[in-house]
Design an enzyme around this catalytic site. Structure first.
Site, short mmCIF file in Angstrom:
data_model
loop_
_atom_site.label_atom_id
_atom_site.label_comp_id
_atom_site.label_asym_id
_atom_site.label_seq_id
_atom_site.Cartn_x
_atom_site.Cartn_y
_atom_site.Cartn_z
N ASN A 294 0.82 -1.22 0.00
CA ASN A 294 0.00 0.00 0.00
C ASN A 294 0.86 1.27 0.00
O ASN A 294 0.36 2.35 0.24
CB ASN A 294 -0.94 0.00 1.21
N HIS B 191 3.38 1.91 2.11
CA HIS B 191 3.93 2.37 3.38
C HIS B 191 5.46 2.27 3.38
O HIS B 191 6.05 1.44 2.71
CB HIS B 191 3.30 1.66 4.59
C1 F6R Z 1 10.06 -3.08 8.01
C2 F6R Z 1 9.27 -1.98 7.48
C3 F6R Z 1 8.25 -2.18 6.41
C4 F6R Z 1 8.65 -3.17 5.34
C5 F6R Z 1 7.53 -3.36 4.32
C6 F6R Z 1 7.87 -4.41 3.30
O1 F6R Z 1 10.95 -2.62 9.01
O2 F6R Z 1 9.43 -0.91 7.93
O3 F6R Z 1 7.95 -0.95 5.82
O4 F6R Z 1 9.81 -2.72 4.70
O5 F6R Z 1 6.36 -3.74 4.99
O6 F6R Z 1 7.93 -5.65 3.93
P1 F6R Z 1 8.49 -6.96 3.18
O7 F6R Z 1 9.94 -6.67 2.94
O8 F6R Z 1 8.31 -8.07 4.15
O9 F6R Z 1 7.71 -7.09 1.94
#
Ligand code: F6R
Length: 248
Positions: A135, A137
């Site tokens: 999304n 973030h």
């Molecule tokens: C983790 C963080 C999140 C992840 C994001 C992607 O510390 O801050 O913003 O980077 O949710 O997560 P993955 O890499 O598991 O797809």
């Protein structure tokens, strides 16, 4: 924003590790901002390997993690403290007193956020590693988070709880709140290294390049940072039609 295209997850991780090592070598007291999740696991593996091959030392490195769930203790296997120790810190020569991760068990979360943010202001982050949520973030700054936010407590979006439930026994166990660096805090880093891999991130990647800058898609703010490198693999770039800005 420089967008570097790589073939796959392995190449993304290797490329990111080389950039991090090159910067650490150039700085006398480097400060790294670190992320958790599946995206940077390969980067940490590669950095450990480079340490074992005597290519790099982390003894003068200071780290700040982006976020931590509230309510989980440091030794809870689902906490980001545990993730970082097991996947990275236990395998390198970093000084434990140089490691900073928000305390998910703080008695006063407001104070914890203020203290954490002040530490970061005093130790400017040289390279901030980021992953991106489906999304948009960054950290746990969900859509709608003010761009002017500093380190704060967030209510996690349903989609984030869903996505992160893969690490927990069941979805009910996923904490609903977390402490995260704010968007302004992240944007104060000297350089941002965003890693994007896999088809699940293809839409977010396309929006990152083509959406207007808006709090509805937090990562769009990165377009306003002067020193961002995005390393994206082919699957993540699959929905980007105009590849003229992409270095392949
Ligand atoms: C983790 C963080 C999140 C992840 C994001 C992607 O510390 O801050 O913003 O980077 O949710 O997560 P993955 O890499 O598991 O797809």
């Amino acid at each position: 924003m420089d967008i570097i295209c790589v073939n796959d997850y392995e190449e993304m991780s290797e490329k990111a590790a080389s950039i991090v090592v090159e910067h650490i070598k150039q700085l006398s007291k480097p400060t790294l901002g670190l992320a958790t999740g599946s995206t940077p696991e390969g980067l940490y593996k590669s950095l450990i390997q480079k340490y074992q091959q005597n290519q790099i030392s982390f003894k003068d490195v200071t780290t700040f993690n982006l976020d931590e769930y509230t309510g989980l203790s440091k030794d809870d296997p689902n906490s980001y403290h545990y993730y970082m120790s097991h996947r990275f810190f236990d395998h390198i020569d970093i000084n434990p007193s140089h490691i900073h991760i928000p305390n998910g068990k703080a008695s006063d979360f407001g104070q914890e956020c203020i203290k954490y943010d002040e530490y970061i202001r005093k130790n400017k982050i040289d390279i901030q590693i980021l992953g991106i949520g489906e999304n948009g973030h960054i950290g746990f700054n969900e859509p709608g988070t003010p761009f002017a936010s500093r380190t704060h407590v967030v209510e996690l979006a349903e989609s984030t709880i869903q996505a992160n439930s893969r690490y927990f026994k069941n979805i009910e166990e996923v904490p609903t709140k977390a402490i995260t660096m704010g968007i302004e805090t992240i944007m104060e880093s000297n350089m941002i290294l965003l890693l994007v891999s896999g088809e699940k991130k293809a839409e977010a990647m396309e929006r990152l390049l083509n959406d207007n800058v808006s709090e509805d898609f937090p990562a769009s703010i990165l377009q306003r940072h002067g020193n961002v490198k995005v390393i994206a693999d082919k699957k993540a770039l699959a929905k980007v039609k105009d590849l003229t800005r992409v270095l392949c």
